[in-house]
Scaffold this active site. Sequence first.
Site, PDB file in Angstrom:
ATOM      1  N   ARG A  38       1.664 -87.648  16.409  1.00 52.30           N
ATOM      2  CA  ARG A  38       1.345 -88.802  15.560  1.00 52.30           C
ATOM      3  C   ARG A  38       1.014 -90.047  16.384  1.00 52.30           C
ATOM      4  NH1 ARG A  38       5.049 -88.469  10.069  1.00 52.30           N
ATOM      5  NH2 ARG A  38       3.617 -87.045   9.047  1.00 52.30           N
ATOM      6  N   LYS A 198      11.012 -75.683  -1.206  1.00 52.19           N
ATOM      7  CA  LYS A 198      11.208 -75.992  -2.628  1.00 52.19           C
ATOM      8  C   LYS A 198       9.916 -75.984  -3.406  1.00 52.19           C
ATOM      9  CE  LYS A 198      15.266 -78.930  -2.275  1.00 52.19           C
ATOM     10  NZ  LYS A 198      15.699 -80.325  -2.403  1.00 52.19           N
ATOM     11  N   GLY A 354       4.716 -81.983   7.450  1.00 58.35           N
ATOM     12  CA  GLY A 354       5.573 -82.322   8.583  1.00 58.35           C
ATOM     13  C   GLY A 354       6.117 -81.087   9.287  1.00 58.35           C
ATOM     14  N   GLY A 377       3.459 -84.552   1.984  1.00 55.56           N
ATOM     15  CA  GLY A 377       3.451 -85.030   0.598  1.00 55.56           C
ATOM     16  C   GLY A 377       2.152 -85.746   0.270  1.00 55.56           C
TER      17      GLY A 377
HETATM   18  P1  ADP Z   1       6.171 -79.112   5.059  1.00 53.12           P
HETATM   19  O1  ADP Z   1       7.046 -80.181   5.679  1.00 53.12           O
HETATM   20  O2  ADP Z   1       5.240 -78.513   6.070  1.00 53.12           O
HETATM   21  O3  ADP Z   1       5.476 -79.583   3.817  1.00 53.12           O
HETATM   22  P2  ADP Z   1       8.407 -78.009   3.634  1.00 53.12           P
HETATM   23  O4  ADP Z   1       9.203 -79.229   3.956  1.00 53.12           O
HETATM   24  O5  ADP Z   1       7.978 -77.814   2.245  1.00 53.12           O
HETATM   25  O6  ADP Z   1       7.132 -77.912   4.615  1.00 53.12           O
HETATM   26  O7  ADP Z   1       9.249 -76.711   4.018  1.00 53.12           O
HETATM   27  C1  ADP Z   1       9.682 -76.445   5.304  1.00 53.12           C
HETATM   28  C2  ADP Z   1      11.049 -75.843   5.312  1.00 53.12           C
HETATM   29  O8  ADP Z   1      11.096 -74.666   4.531  1.00 53.12           O
HETATM   30  C3  ADP Z   1      11.457 -75.451   6.713  1.00 53.12           C
HETATM   31  O9  ADP Z   1      12.625 -76.154   7.074  1.00 53.12           O
HETATM   32  C4  ADP Z   1      11.699 -73.955   6.614  1.00 53.12           C
HETATM   33  O10 ADP Z   1      12.793 -73.502   7.378  1.00 53.12           O
HETATM   34  C5  ADP Z   1      11.997 -73.797   5.147  1.00 53.12           C
HETATM   35  N1  ADP Z   1      11.821 -72.386   4.717  1.00 53.12           N
HETATM   36  C6  ADP Z   1      10.702 -71.664   4.690  1.00 53.12           C
HETATM   37  N2  ADP Z   1      10.953 -70.417   4.263  1.00 53.12           N
HETATM   38  C7  ADP Z   1      12.271 -70.326   4.008  1.00 53.12           C
HETATM   39  C8  ADP Z   1      13.149 -69.323   3.530  1.00 53.12           C
HETATM   40  N3  ADP Z   1      12.689 -68.099   3.236  1.00 53.12           N
HETATM   41  N4  ADP Z   1      14.442 -69.605   3.383  1.00 53.12           N
HETATM   42  C9  ADP Z   1      14.906 -70.831   3.682  1.00 53.12           C
HETATM   43  N5  ADP Z   1      14.145 -71.852   4.127  1.00 53.12           N
HETATM   44  C10 ADP Z   1      12.846 -71.611   4.290  1.00 53.12           C
HETATM   45 MG    MG Z   2       9.004 -80.897   5.180  1.00 60.35          MG
END
Ligand code: ADP
Ligand code: MG
Length: 396
Positions: A38, A198, A354, A377
Amino acid sequence: MNKISYIDEEDISGKRVLLRADFDVALDAHNAIADDFRIKQRIPTLQHLLKNKNKIICVSKLGRPKERDPKLSLKIIVQRLRRYLPGIKIRLINDFLTEKPSVFANQQPDEILVLENIRYYPQEKQNDKAFAQKLAALADVYVNDAFAMCHRPEASVVGVPQFLPSYAGLQLKQEIKMITAVISTPKKPLVVIIGGAKISTKIAVISRLIEIADYVILGGGLANVFFRAERYLIGSSICEYEMVLKARQLLYLAEQQGTKIILPTDVLFGDPDNTEKRGVVVKIKDNKIPKGKMILDIGPETKALYGSIIAKAKTVIWNGPVGLFENPAYRQGTDFIYYAIAHNIDAISIVGGGDTLSAISNKQYLTNITHVSTGGGAMLEFIEKGALPGIEALKK
Ligand code: ADP
Ligand code: MG
């Protein structure tokens, strides 16, 4: 006309510029910079403004402090900026509200002032008008180069541009142009991969993507909700059970639209904290995930399936790791998705988020990705709505 002005298309020279930068880097366990992507991304905008003899005052947050917290000081950012901008004096302003006015008045064109973590001030998040006015009073013009913040209506994002001529920086320009182009006229097939923990944080964008995509591939913790929607057993995996009904509705919506939602057919289950032992592969339809065990990555059959779909894509959008990538035993699925996208050199690809970026940050072939978005987001909300408060605030 509601138009955004970009810093490289206007004459901004000899001005005092308040730059909403984005230095919100990932920190490691010792509060050192884990990944400075970043910071590097802001260098072109800084150099462009410096070249035209502007005096830059940077504003950024780091982490989520509620009050002053030395662990989240921008001191480490200032040190790193010095490395990327040799010959430029870079100085941290501990508190711009009480700093001697002469510090700002005597600023030189080869000197950058960096205000201390803007979230130290509660007025930032409250989008306090008087606070925004005080920030605006430091400068002649405002530049936003913080796409990842544009969905947040905070003082330094939407407040300040009410009081100053406002522009988008080079990184924000690229985000706006790339994402708009892909969403308005995507080359087909358009394949979207959504992972992460989520579903509740991504449901709106998934609904929108079902309307424009050919394939919506799901993985990670949020896929578990869909497994439950189809009544498969998921052991003790993370799952937002209250979203199961919503997942069924999405499956129905996709069928109506002729969009394929693709779920993992096999997964790795195990213990999230065990980094020694590899997970156990099972087919989802066999219902063999024991109580106490968690689904933590996609399995080999799923990788082959996802890889074949991604290989035929002309446009790819990816957000969200498809497994618990922080544990090396469960990062192979996410690595695989990355390489499948990077190796499809015919496709236009947008990757953002992120955690997604930290999963891929030191990888080979990163230049094969058409656009690495710093927004998680923000990227999803921009895809969903085609607008963000921080971008609207720049329009004249
Ligand atoms: P981003 O920041 O790229 O948008 P998110 O914040 O939505 O991604 O999700 C990332 C998190 O999801 C990571 O911490 C990862 O460990 C978790 N994750 C992905 N798959 C699983 C799973 N099967 N069980 C638990 N956590 C998970
Ligand atoms: Mg995230």
